[in-house]
Design a protein around this motif. Structure first.
Motif, PDB file in Angstrom:
ATOM      1  N   MET A  81     -51.122 128.483 -95.366  1.00 52.27           N
ATOM      2  CA  MET A  81     -51.236 126.825 -95.655  1.00 52.27           C
ATOM      3  C   MET A  81     -50.522 126.855 -97.067  1.00 52.27           C
ATOM      4  SD  MET A  81     -55.181 126.196 -94.800  1.00 52.27           S
ATOM      5  CE  MET A  81     -54.700 124.386 -94.543  1.00 52.27           C
ATOM      6  N   ALA A  82     -49.328 127.065 -97.160  1.00 51.18           N
ATOM      7  CA  ALA A  82     -48.360 127.009 -98.497  1.00 51.18           C
ATOM      8  C   ALA A  82     -46.888 126.347 -98.015  1.00 51.18           C
ATOM      9  CB  ALA A  82     -48.007 128.495 -98.629  1.00 51.18           C
ATOM     10  N   GLY A  83     -46.864 125.642 -98.849  1.00 52.50           N
ATOM     11  CA  GLY A  83     -45.477 124.923 -98.853  1.00 52.50           C
ATOM     12  C   GLY A  83     -44.317 125.878 -98.910  1.00 52.50           C
ATOM     13  N   LEU A  84     -43.268 126.080 -98.116  1.00 48.62           N
ATOM     14  CA  LEU A  84     -42.249 127.103 -98.312  1.00 48.62           C
ATOM     15  C   LEU A  84     -40.786 126.353 -98.602  1.00 48.62           C
ATOM     16  CD1 LEU A  84     -41.396 130.050 -98.046  1.00 48.62           C
ATOM     17  CD2 LEU A  84     -40.773 129.625 -95.676  1.00 48.62           C
ATOM     18  N   GLU A  85     -40.375 126.708 -99.616  1.00 50.55           N
ATOM     19  CA  GLU A  85     -39.023 126.342-100.025  1.00 50.55           C
ATOM     20  C   GLU A  85     -37.992 127.563 -99.768  1.00 50.55           C
ATOM     21  OE1 GLU A  85     -36.581 124.408-104.073  1.00 50.55           O
ATOM     22  OE2 GLU A  85     -38.881 124.895-104.054  1.00 50.55           O
TER      23      GLU A  85
END
Length: 338
Positions: A81-85
Motif C-alpha cells: 500500500m505504498a506510493g511508488l515513484e
C-alpha cells in the motif's frame, strides 16, 4: 453614427458569447461534481490510502528481464500500500545492460534527499554497489540494491539472481537432451571495463561445474556477444565456422537467444542444433512453441522486484547485517522437448 452602432453590435455579441461560455462552464462543473459524487464520494471503500513512499531507480531497457522487474516492483508496492515513484534512466547504449549513467547517480542523490520510506535500485555487473549502500545507511534511508549476482564486497540487503545456478541448469538441460555427445558454445552478455573476465563469469563457472559433475559433454567455446544489434548473430556464426562439430548453443539473455535462433533458421539447422535460451519474451515464447528453442532458463525478475520492495519494511534493513535474498531461476520447455 454607423461606427457607434458597429461598436454596440460587437459589445452585445461578446457579452452574449461570454454569458453562454459561463453557463456552459457552470453546467460542466455541475456534471463533474455529479460524476465525482457518484463514483468516489459514495464509494469511499474504493479509495486506497498510501501508507509509504518508495522510489525505484531502474534502467529504461526494453529487455524482458527489466519489463518483468518493473512489474514486480509495482506489484510489491501495491502489496505494501505504498506510493511508488519509478525513476528510469537512459542507458548509454539501448541494447546493453551494463552502463550506470550519470543520470542514475543524480536520481539516487535526489532520492536520498527526498527522505522516502525506501529506495530500490538496479545495478549492472561491475557497479560499485557498496558506495551507494554506505550513503543510504548514512542517511538512514532503507535501501535495497538489485543485481544479477552477488558482488565480491559484502553488500547488505541485496536482492540477486544466481548466474552460477542459471549456467548449471542450462548445461543440465543440454546434457539431458544430448548426453555425452553435447558440444556446447556459450554466448555470454556484452561486457564493460568492470565486467568479470570470461573465465570468472559466474554463468560460465556454473556451466563448467555441471560438465565436471556429470562427466559428460564438452564446452567448445565461450564468447561475449557484441553490443550492436547483430552482435549475438555474429558470435554464433563465428562459433559455427570455428567448431563445425558444435551442436548446442547456451544463451544468457533473451536477445542472444533470438540471435542464435535466427542463425540456426538461416542455415537450415533447426532440429540439428539445440538452443537453451534465457528469460522469456514474445519472441522466445514463439521459438519455444515452434521447437527452434528447446528450453529457456528464466530469471524470475518479477519475484526479484517484488522481494526488493517487500524487503524495505523488514526490521534491521538499514543495518550492515541485513540479509541477502537470492531468487532462483525456473525452466520452461518447448513443446517438442516435453
Amino acid at each position: 453614427m454607423q461606427k457607434n452602432r458597429f461598436s454596440l453590435f460587437l459589445l452585445i455579441t461578446f457579452s452574449i458569447a461570454l454569458t453562454l461560455t459561463t453557463i456552459l462552464n457552470i453546467l460542466l462543473i455541475g456534471k463533474s461534481r455529479e460524476e465525482l459524487g457518484r463514483s468516489v464520494l459514495r464509494n469511499p471503500a474504493s479509495l486506497k490510502t498510501v501508507k509509504k513512499h518508495y522510489i525505484a531507480i531502474v534502467p529504461a531497457i526494453s529487455d524482458p528481464f527489466f519489463i518483468n522487474l518493473y512489474y514486480g516492483i509495482q506489484q510489491g508496492a501495491t502489496k505494501e500500500m505504498a506510493g511508488l515513484e519509478l525513476l528510469t534512466y537512459s542507458s548509454e547504449v539501448e541494447v546493453s545492460q551494463f552502463f550506470l549513467s550519470a543520470e542514475a547517480y543524480r536520481f539516487f542523490d535526489i532520492a536520498l534527499r527526498s527522505k522516502p520510506d525506501g529506495v530500490v535500485m538496479y545495478f549492472p555487473p561491475g557497479s560499485d554497489i557498496k558506495s551507494f549502500s554506505d550513503k543510504a545507511q548514512e542517511r538512514q534511508v532503507p535501501f535495497v540494491p538489485i543485481a544479477m549476482d552477488q558482488p565480491v564486497q559484502g553488500i547488505p540487503a541485496l536482492v540477486t539472481s544466481d548466474s552460477f545456478i542459471q549456467g548449471s541448469e542450462a548445461v543440465s538441460v543440454a546434457l539431458g537432451l544430448l548426453g555425452k555427445d553435447a558440444r556446447i558454445g556459450v554466448i555470454l552478455p556484452a561486457g564493460n571495463p568492470n565486467s568479470f573476465i570470461i573465465s570468472e563469469e559466474p554463468f560460465l563457472n556454473g556451466a563448467v561445474f555441471e560438465i565436471n559433475q556429470k562427466q559428460q559433454g564438452k564446452i567448445l567455446a565461450a564468447e561475449r556477444e557484441e553490443e550492436n544489434i547483430l552482435g549475438g548473430e555474429e558470435v554464433c556464426t563465428t562459433m559455427l565456422q570455428r567448431y563445425p562439430e558444435l551442436n548446442c548453443f547456451i544463451c544468457t539473455n533473451a536477445r542472444s537467444t533470438v540471435s542464435a535462433a535466427q542463425v540456426i533458421i538461416d542455415r537450415g539447422l533447426v532440429g540439428k542444433i539445440v538452443i537453451i535460451g534465457a528469460d522469456e519474451d514474445l519472441d522466445v515464447a514463439r521459438l519455444l512453441e515452434k521447437g527452434v528453442v528447446q528450453a529457456t532458463i528464466v530469471r524470475d525478475a518479477i519475484k526479484m522486484g517484488e522481494t526488493a520492495i517487500l524487503s524495505l519494511s523488514q526490521k534491521g534493513i538499514t543495518s550492515r547485517f541485513a540479509p541477502i535474498s537470492k531468487v532462483s531461476t525456473y525452466t520452461k520447455y518447448g513443446k517438442a522437448t516435453k
